[in-house]
Design an enzyme around this catalytic site. Structure first.
Site, PDB file in Angstrom:
ATOM      1  N   GLN A  17      -4.615  -2.481   6.153  1.00  8.91           N
ATOM      2  CA  GLN A  17      -5.189  -3.828   6.300  1.00  8.91           C
ATOM      3  C   GLN A  17      -4.848  -4.830   5.193  1.00  8.91           C
ATOM      4  OE1 GLN A  17      -9.489  -6.067   6.997  1.00  8.91           O
ATOM      5  NE2 GLN A  17      -9.452  -3.886   7.220  1.00  8.91           N
ATOM      6  N   ARG A  38       8.172   3.139   9.484  1.00  9.74           N
ATOM      7  CA  ARG A  38       8.832   4.438   9.625  1.00  9.74           C
ATOM      8  C   ARG A  38       9.169   4.700  11.085  1.00  9.74           C
ATOM      9  NH1 ARG A  38       6.485   8.706   5.594  1.00  9.74           N
ATOM     10  NH2 ARG A  38       4.675   7.372   5.816  1.00  9.74           N
ATOM     11  N   ASN A  96       2.033  -2.470  -0.009  1.00  6.14           N
ATOM     12  CA  ASN A  96       0.756  -1.914  -0.496  1.00  6.14           C
ATOM     13  C   ASN A  96       0.731  -0.402  -0.316  1.00  6.14           C
ATOM     14  OD1 ASN A  96       0.371  -2.236   2.375  1.00  6.14           O
ATOM     15  ND2 ASN A  96      -1.833  -2.051   2.093  1.00  6.14           N
ATOM     16  N   GLU A 140     -10.818   0.348   1.517  1.00 12.01           N
ATOM     17  CA  GLU A 140     -11.842  -0.699   1.503  1.00 12.01           C
ATOM     18  C   GLU A 140     -13.131  -0.348   0.733  1.00 12.01           C
ATOM     19  OE1 GLU A 140     -12.125  -3.958   3.129  1.00 12.01           O
ATOM     20  OE2 GLU A 140     -13.875  -3.859   1.855  1.00 12.01           O
ATOM     21  N   ASP A 169     -10.117  -5.106   1.439  1.00  9.35           N
ATOM     22  CA  ASP A 169      -8.829  -5.172   2.130  1.00  9.35           C
ATOM     23  C   ASP A 169      -8.356  -6.604   2.377  1.00  9.35           C
ATOM     24  OD1 ASP A 169      -8.417  -2.478   2.243  1.00  9.35           O
ATOM     25  OD2 ASP A 169      -9.234  -2.221   4.232  1.00  9.35           O
ATOM     26  N   GLY A 248     -28.351 -17.842  -5.200  1.00  9.84           N
ATOM     27  CA  GLY A 248     -28.000 -19.033  -5.975  1.00  9.84           C
ATOM     28  C   GLY A 248     -29.295 -19.703  -6.396  1.00  9.84           C
ATOM     29  N   GLY A 249     -29.293 -21.022  -6.452  1.00  2.27           N
ATOM     30  CA  GLY A 249     -30.496 -21.745  -6.850  1.00  2.27           C
ATOM     31  C   GLY A 249     -31.516 -21.873  -5.726  1.00  2.27           C
TER      32      GLY A 249
HETATM   33  N1  COA Z   1      10.453   5.249   5.440  1.00  4.93           N
HETATM   34  C1  COA Z   1      10.296   6.356   4.707  1.00  4.93           C
HETATM   35  N2  COA Z   1       9.194   6.588   3.975  1.00  4.93           N
HETATM   36  C2  COA Z   1       8.218   5.663   4.018  1.00  4.93           C
HETATM   37  C3  COA Z   1       8.328   4.485   4.764  1.00  4.93           C
HETATM   38  C4  COA Z   1       9.507   4.289   5.498  1.00  4.93           C
HETATM   39  N3  COA Z   1       9.699   3.211   6.237  1.00  4.93           N
HETATM   40  N4  COA Z   1       7.201   3.774   4.602  1.00  4.93           N
HETATM   41  C5  COA Z   1       6.426   4.469   3.772  1.00  4.93           C
HETATM   42  N5  COA Z   1       7.023   5.620   3.422  1.00  4.93           N
HETATM   43  C6  COA Z   1       6.537   6.673   2.545  1.00  4.93           C
HETATM   44  C7  COA Z   1       6.378   6.208   1.122  1.00  4.93           C
HETATM   45  O1  COA Z   1       7.587   6.227   0.442  1.00  4.93           O
HETATM   46  C8  COA Z   1       5.366   7.206   0.601  1.00  4.93           C
HETATM   47  O2  COA Z   1       6.019   8.422   0.333  1.00  4.93           O
HETATM   48  P1  COA Z   1       5.764   9.298  -1.017  1.00  4.93           P
HETATM   49  O3  COA Z   1       4.302   9.395  -1.215  1.00  4.93           O
HETATM   50  O4  COA Z   1       6.424  10.603  -0.704  1.00  4.93           O
HETATM   51  O5  COA Z   1       6.394   8.601  -2.144  1.00  4.93           O
HETATM   52  C9  COA Z   1       4.487   7.383   1.826  1.00  4.93           C
HETATM   53  O6  COA Z   1       5.236   7.028   2.965  1.00  4.93           O
HETATM   54  C10 COA Z   1       3.300   6.418   1.875  1.00  4.93           C
HETATM   55  O7  COA Z   1       2.470   6.750   0.902  1.00  4.93           O
HETATM   56  P2  COA Z   1       1.075   5.984   0.716  1.00  4.93           P
HETATM   57  O8  COA Z   1       1.219   4.527   0.723  1.00  4.93           O
HETATM   58  O9  COA Z   1       0.519   6.554  -0.549  1.00  4.93           O
HETATM   59  O10 COA Z   1       0.261   6.392   2.024  1.00  4.93           O
HETATM   60  P3  COA Z   1      -1.121   7.174   2.192  1.00  4.93           P
HETATM   61  O11 COA Z   1      -1.380   7.183   3.647  1.00  4.93           O
HETATM   62  O12 COA Z   1      -1.119   8.472   1.492  1.00  4.93           O
HETATM   63  O13 COA Z   1      -2.202   6.237   1.453  1.00  4.93           O
HETATM   64  C11 COA Z   1      -3.351   4.181   1.032  1.00  4.93           C
HETATM   65  C12 COA Z   1      -2.698   5.084   2.065  1.00  4.93           C
HETATM   66  C13 COA Z   1      -3.768   2.900   1.709  1.00  4.93           C
HETATM   67  C14 COA Z   1      -4.590   4.901   0.451  1.00  4.93           C
HETATM   68  C15 COA Z   1      -2.344   3.891  -0.110  1.00  4.93           C
HETATM   69  O14 COA Z   1      -1.191   3.331   0.469  1.00  4.93           O
HETATM   70  C16 COA Z   1      -2.860   2.961  -1.160  1.00  4.93           C
HETATM   71  O15 COA Z   1      -3.676   3.324  -2.017  1.00  4.93           O
HETATM   72  N6  COA Z   1      -2.361   1.715  -1.148  1.00  4.93           N
HETATM   73  C17 COA Z   1      -2.678   0.718  -2.154  1.00  4.93           C
HETATM   74  C18 COA Z   1      -4.038   0.171  -1.964  1.00  4.93           C
HETATM   75  C19 COA Z   1      -4.226  -0.406  -0.593  1.00  4.93           C
HETATM   76  O16 COA Z   1      -3.540  -1.295  -0.169  1.00  4.93           O
HETATM   77  N7  COA Z   1      -5.260   0.090   0.068  1.00  4.93           N
HETATM   78  C20 COA Z   1      -5.790  -0.593   1.214  1.00  4.93           C
HETATM   79  C21 COA Z   1      -5.266  -0.204   2.464  1.00  4.93           C
HETATM   80  S1  COA Z   1      -6.062  -1.253   3.646  1.00  4.93           S
END
Ligand code: COA
Length: 416
Positions: A17, A38, A96, A140, A169, A248-249
């Site tokens: 998000q 992906r 993100n 979130e 988010d 607030g106030g």
């Molecule tokens: N092709 C190949 N690999 C891809 C890709 C693509 N097009 N897009 C993403 N990936 C891979 C990344 O390289 C990563 O791989 P790695 O961990 O081996 O290096 C993986 O997919 C994605 O990892 P991540 O973003 O950590 O996903 P997650 O599902 O484990 O975590 C979140 C999700 C949201 C918790 C995390 O992305 C995060 O903390 N983001 C930052 C804060 C944030 O925005 N949170 C709010 C979300 S609403």
């Protein structure tokens, strides 16, 4: 009409998000937003909370309108090569991912800056760089807890509470959009790109600034006069949860209206704005309160503010929330009905203003979504459907100079 962000090309490497809310906003205003996903799966929200089998979930469609979708496996050399080409001709990359994911992929800020020194690289993370939690993945509600919203939301005799509003988010996405636009304006002057980073914790705290105000007041004077705990209850050394207090106030509270016994949303929010006291007394049929020393000033009213709210509830008991607001608005009293999602979805004013729009989608039929909450005199943001997974892969690759045969080969090895 030319849209203000037309000609700005954005690589949208976002998911869930926070990031998608940012890039959707920029797409509404005319940016060419290419969502990189992906192959085979795409953004996880395409599948989350589906209401129609085999069709993108509303979670996805409501955060990714007006974008293109390019599938690309950026861990494969062929995918990296395509991303590099895209980086060289784009203005902004937004991501993100979890901490370090972009670096592990081989696209650190230094590398991106080397590929395209004019590019703005914008990131959302849970915590800012260098923070002692900067290795954490964050969603979130985690951010709402880390940013001070949860400890100050809810009732004093209940646990910390999460808000339904996406403070962690979408709010962070809005902060990032402001950062990107600022960096674009900066680039016009300097000719250089830069890194823009926003953390979810910081963005929540930015919206909780009045609670940081209250912490300092509490430490100085030992109490907070606008909270329900004053003057009869106790204060500790941290800002308490204040229920539905005004903050607030102006004291305020959620008050019951006709039908509250069976309708959980038969309430209005009522605000006792200081200078509106006389109109409030007239509206309630209590003119004797206007000059009564026990009611005349905010200080005099505060010790028995809940008795005053009870009197207002007695006045509301034979009025629906809509009837009550229709009366109170004539007296210029700040108030509103507590509106449900159903009422908002069908609100003719929100439809007319484009705040809620119906969008035709290739697989879902028509679906309801939010439109731009920002209104312009010379721009009417038009909301178009979110893309299907990989819908624009061919178009984007062709634009980068790939032939039909190249694209076929890339598909064979599942790089796109
Ligand atoms: N092709 C190949 N690999 C891809 C890709 C693509 N097009 N897009 C993403 N990936 C891979 C990344 O390289 C990563 O791989 P790695 O961990 O081996 O290096 C993986 O997919 C994605 O990892 P991540 O973003 O950590 O996903 P997650 O599902 O484990 O975590 C979140 C999700 C949201 C918790 C995390 O992305 C995060 O903390 N983001 C930052 C804060 C944030 O925005 N949170 C709010 C979300 S609403």
């Amino acid at each position: 009409m030319t849209k203000p962000l037309e000609g700005i090309k954005i690589i949208d490497f976002t998911h869930v998000q926070a990031g998608p809310a940012c890039t959707q906003l920029l797409a509404w205003f005319g940016a060419d937003v290419i969502k990189v996903e992906r192959p085979g799966s795409g953004d996880v929200t395409r599948n989350q909370l589906r209401d129609i089998p085999d069709a993108d979930a509303l979670y996805f469609t409501m955060l990714n309108s007006n974008k293109k979708s390019l599938t690309l496996d950026t861990k494969k050399p062929e995918g990296k090569e395509i991303l590099e080409k895209l980086v060289r001709e784009s203005d902004v990359l937004v991501e993100n991912f979890g901490p370090g994911a972009l670096d592990r992929m081989g696209f650190s800020w230094e590398r991106l800056n080397e590929l395209n020194p004019k590019m703005i690289v914008a990131s959302v993370k849970g915590f800012s760089d260098g923070h002692h939690y900067d290795d954490l993945k964050v969603y979130e509600n985690v951010a709402q807890c880390a940013g001070g919203a949860a400890s100050t939301t809810g009732f004093w005799d209940g646990p910390p509470t999460i808000s339904a509003a996406a403070l962690g988010d979408s709010n962070t996405g809005m902060h990032l959009a402001i950062g990107i636009l600022t960096a674009l304006l900066g680039r016009d002057k300097s000719g250089k790109g830069q890194k823009v980073a926003v953390s979810m914790q910081d963005s929540v705290l930015n919206l909780c600034r009045v609670k940081l105000r209250d912490q300092q007041r509490l430490e100085r004077v030992g109490y907070l006069e606008e909270y329900p705990q004053y003057p009869h209850g106790e204060f500790s050394d941290v800002v308490p949860r204040g229920g539905n207090a005004g903050g607030g106030g102006q004291p305020g509270w959620v008050l019951k209206c006709k039908g509250w016994e069976t309708d959980p949303n038969a309430y209005i929010y009522f605000t006792i704005q200081g200078h509106a006291w006389a109109p409030i007394c007239h509206a309630l049929g209590k003119p004797e309160w206007i000059d009564d020393p026990a009611y005349k000033t905010p200080e005099a009213r505060q010790p028995h503010i809940f008795e005053i709210f009870k009197t207002i509830e007695a006045w509301l008991s034979d009025k629906t929330k809509f009837e009550a607001v229709d009366i109170l608005r004539k007296f210029d009293i700040p108030c509103a009905p507590v509106l449900t999602m159903k009422e908002l979805a069908n609100d003719p004013s929100l439809r007319a203003s484009g705040t809620i729009v119906e969008v035709p989608h290739k697989k879902r039929g028509t679906y309801l979504t939010v439109g731009s909450p920002i209104k312009f005199s010379d721009l009417q943001p038009e909301v178009t459907a979110s893309p299907l997974l990989g819908e624009h892969t061919e178009e984007v690759l062709a634009g980068l100079g790939y032939s039909q045969q190249d694209i076929f080969n890339l598909r064979e090895i599942k790089a796109v």
